[in-house]
Design an enzyme around this catalytic site. Structure first.
Site, PDB file in Angstrom:
ATOM      1  N   LYS A 102       0.862  -1.190   0.000  1.00 25.49           N
ATOM      2  CA  LYS A 102       0.000   0.000   0.000  1.00 25.49           C
ATOM      3  C   LYS A 102       0.894   1.234   0.000  1.00 25.49           C
ATOM      4  O   LYS A 102       1.265   1.747   1.052  1.00 25.49           O
ATOM      5  CB  LYS A 102      -0.905  -0.002   1.236  1.00 25.49           C
ATOM      6  CG  LYS A 102      -1.863  -1.192   1.314  1.00 25.49           C
ATOM      7  CD  LYS A 102      -2.658  -1.139   2.604  1.00 25.49           C
ATOM      8  CE  LYS A 102      -3.602  -2.322   2.735  1.00 25.49           C
ATOM      9  NZ  LYS A 102      -4.356  -2.285   4.013  1.00 25.49           N
TER      10      LYS A 102
ATOM     11  N   ASP B 101     -10.040   1.729   4.736  1.00 25.59           N
ATOM     12  CA  ASP B 101      -8.664   1.674   5.227  1.00 25.59           C
ATOM     13  C   ASP B 101      -8.282   2.962   5.958  1.00 25.59           C
ATOM     14  O   ASP B 101      -7.500   2.943   6.915  1.00 25.59           O
ATOM     15  CB  ASP B 101      -7.711   1.425   4.056  1.00 25.59           C
ATOM     16  CG  ASP B 101      -6.552   0.506   4.433  1.00 25.59           C
ATOM     17  OD1 ASP B 101      -6.433   0.175   5.624  1.00 25.59           O
ATOM     18  OD2 ASP B 101      -5.778   0.133   3.547  1.00 25.59           O
TER      19      ASP B 101
ATOM     20  N   LYS C  12      -4.038   6.957   1.752  1.00 26.32           N
ATOM     21  CA  LYS C  12      -4.524   7.077   3.137  1.00 26.32           C
ATOM     22  C   LYS C  12      -3.360   7.064   4.136  1.00 26.32           C
ATOM     23  O   LYS C  12      -3.514   7.514   5.280  1.00 26.32           O
ATOM     24  CB  LYS C  12      -5.537   5.986   3.467  1.00 26.32           C
ATOM     25  CG  LYS C  12      -5.085   4.554   3.225  1.00 26.32           C
ATOM     26  CD  LYS C  12      -4.240   3.973   4.329  1.00 26.32           C
ATOM     27  CE  LYS C  12      -3.747   2.579   3.975  1.00 26.32           C
ATOM     28  NZ  LYS C  12      -2.798   2.039   4.957  1.00 26.32           N
TER      29      LYS C  12
END
Length: 431
Positions: free
Chosen positions: A198, A337, A284
């Site tokens: 990520k 998330d 995020k």
């Protein structure tokens, strides 16, 4: 008028009444008959359409792979999936959790790492001594094969040759393209890769998927991306968890969905928006660092809630500007998330933000754990510049990470911005 005339007129009136009554009776019977006929015709049409639908579904299912065919039925009708070989590259926390999720479903799992001692412990003692060591990798009560550790390139190359093998890349984002480039000669062109990283690749400011394909030096590699609110330890504990896996070609995402999903604790959704899923999972991270900064400054729930809410708007604006879909950002890989990493003390990004506000440096923090949000903040600001977006929260987090402004200046800058409608597109104005 005479009596005879009145009698004749009365007879005509009675005949007319009788005729009207008879006509109404026949009309009523005709209406009832028509309604019954219409209802019966509708019933026959429904039967015909139902049969056509059944035949269409049968034709469609002939062209689907078994995993796709199973997904059309309800849960209790799903057939067990054929067991496969799964290679998980990276024996960190998340790699260990992915190996566990695949092993619970009965697949043969090979967990690759470079540390020979770590590999030996996994094979001989059944647990990972470095990460999540309190959780056995072959728990009792599950009829599944043990997770086997491998640590040599030869073993890895041999595993890659297995038919229909699925390779899960569970390495840190900044290391994934480098590792792929070093091992691209042993990765078959038709092998499905699933990346769990990520983040955005800092050296080239790319999505992780683009960086992986560049490292392979081929664009045709089957690839998908798994993301969503999922702490590794909670997966190991069997806590119900939902994630999403995305690919341009849906059948690839479905393959991973069936590989990892189980009916008790791990549910995988699919998506055909790999850009949105990658961006949501990556962007995020710096926002979660910002949430930790709020806690580190000593502020409370009001401040945190306001920041996360406005941050979600910036996340959506930036993802959509870069080619993602807004509905993807609203899902597990985006807002889902974001909620997890901003509000949980388990989040490394959130803990990093707290420690930064207490005076520690990024290099000292990264000696303890990897923080994807630090590198991603740089790329996020570059993306915002490219798209002409204001993104004040992204920019403020980036400035605080690099100590370009003080916490007091950060609060003053954010709270002193021009007043506006909450639902306005103010963020789309050039900074």
């Amino acid at each position: 008028m005479g009596i005879a005339d009145r009698t004749g007129a009365g007879k005509v009136s009675r005949d007319n009444d009788a005729g009207t009554t008879t006509w109404l009776m026949w009309a009523g019977m005709a209406a009832v008959s028509f309604a019954s006929g219409l209802a019966y015709a509708t019933y026959l049409l429904r039967l015909r359409d139902r049969e056509r639908l059944r035949q269409a579904c049968s034709r469609i299912q002939k062209h689907l792979v078994p995993g796709q065919r199973v997904s059309l039925g309800p849960l209790h009708m799903r057939k067990p999936q054929k067991k496969q070989t799964v290679v998980v590259v990276g024996a960190g926390s998340y790699g260990t959790a992915m190996a566990y999720a695949a092993a619970v479903n009965g697949h043969k799992v090979l967990l690759y790492m470079r540390d020979a001692e770590q590999c030996k412990s996994i094979n001989e003692k059944g647990y990972n001594p470095k990460y999540l060591s309190q959780y056995p990798l072959n728990p009792s009560g599950h009829d599944n094969p043990a997770i086997r550790g491998i640590c040599t390139t030869d073993e890895l190359a041999q595993a890659m040759k297995v038919t229909n093998v699925v390779v899960i890349l569970a390495l840190p984002c900044q290391l994934t393209p480098v590792w792929v480039e070093q091992h691209n000669t042993i990765i078959p062109e038709n092998t499905l890769l699933c990346s769990t990283a990520k983040g955005l690749y800092l050296p080239t400011k790319q999505l992780i998927g683009h960086a992986i394909l560049d490292s392979l030096n081929r664009a045709s590699q089957p690839i998908c991306f798994l993301s969503g609110p999922s702490f590794a330890e909670e997966i190991m504990r069997g806590y119900p968890t939902a994630v999403v896996v995305a690919s341009d070609q849906l059948y690839l995402a479905v393959q991973v969905q069936k590989l990892l999903s189980n009916a008790s604790s791990f549910r995988v959704y699919t998506s055909q928006d790999p850009i949105g899923v990658q961006l949501g999972g990556a962007l995020k991270n710096p926002l979660a660092v910002g949430a930790g900064m709020i806690a580190g400054m000593g502020f409370g729930s009001n401040t945190l809630s306001a920041c996360v809410t406005r941050a979600s708007r910036e996340l959506c604006d930036l993802c959509v500007a870069m080619g993602g879909r807004p509905e993807t950002v609203d899902g597990l890989s985006g807002i889902g998330d974001l909620m997890l990493t901003c509000f949980s003390s388990q989040s490394r990004n959130q803990r990093c933000g707290q420690r930064l506000m207490k005076g520690e440096g990024v290099k000292d923090i990264e000696k303890d754990f990897t923080v994807e949000g630090v590198a991603t903040a740089d790329v996020a600001v570059a993306y915002a510049d490219m798209c002409g977006l204001a993104c004040p929260i992204f920019r403020t987090v980036h400035a605080l990470i690099h100590k370009l402004i003080s916490p007091e200046e950060a609060i003053r800058d954010l709270m002193g911005r021009p007043l506006n409608l909450e639902a306005s597109r103010a963020n789309l104005e050039a900074k």
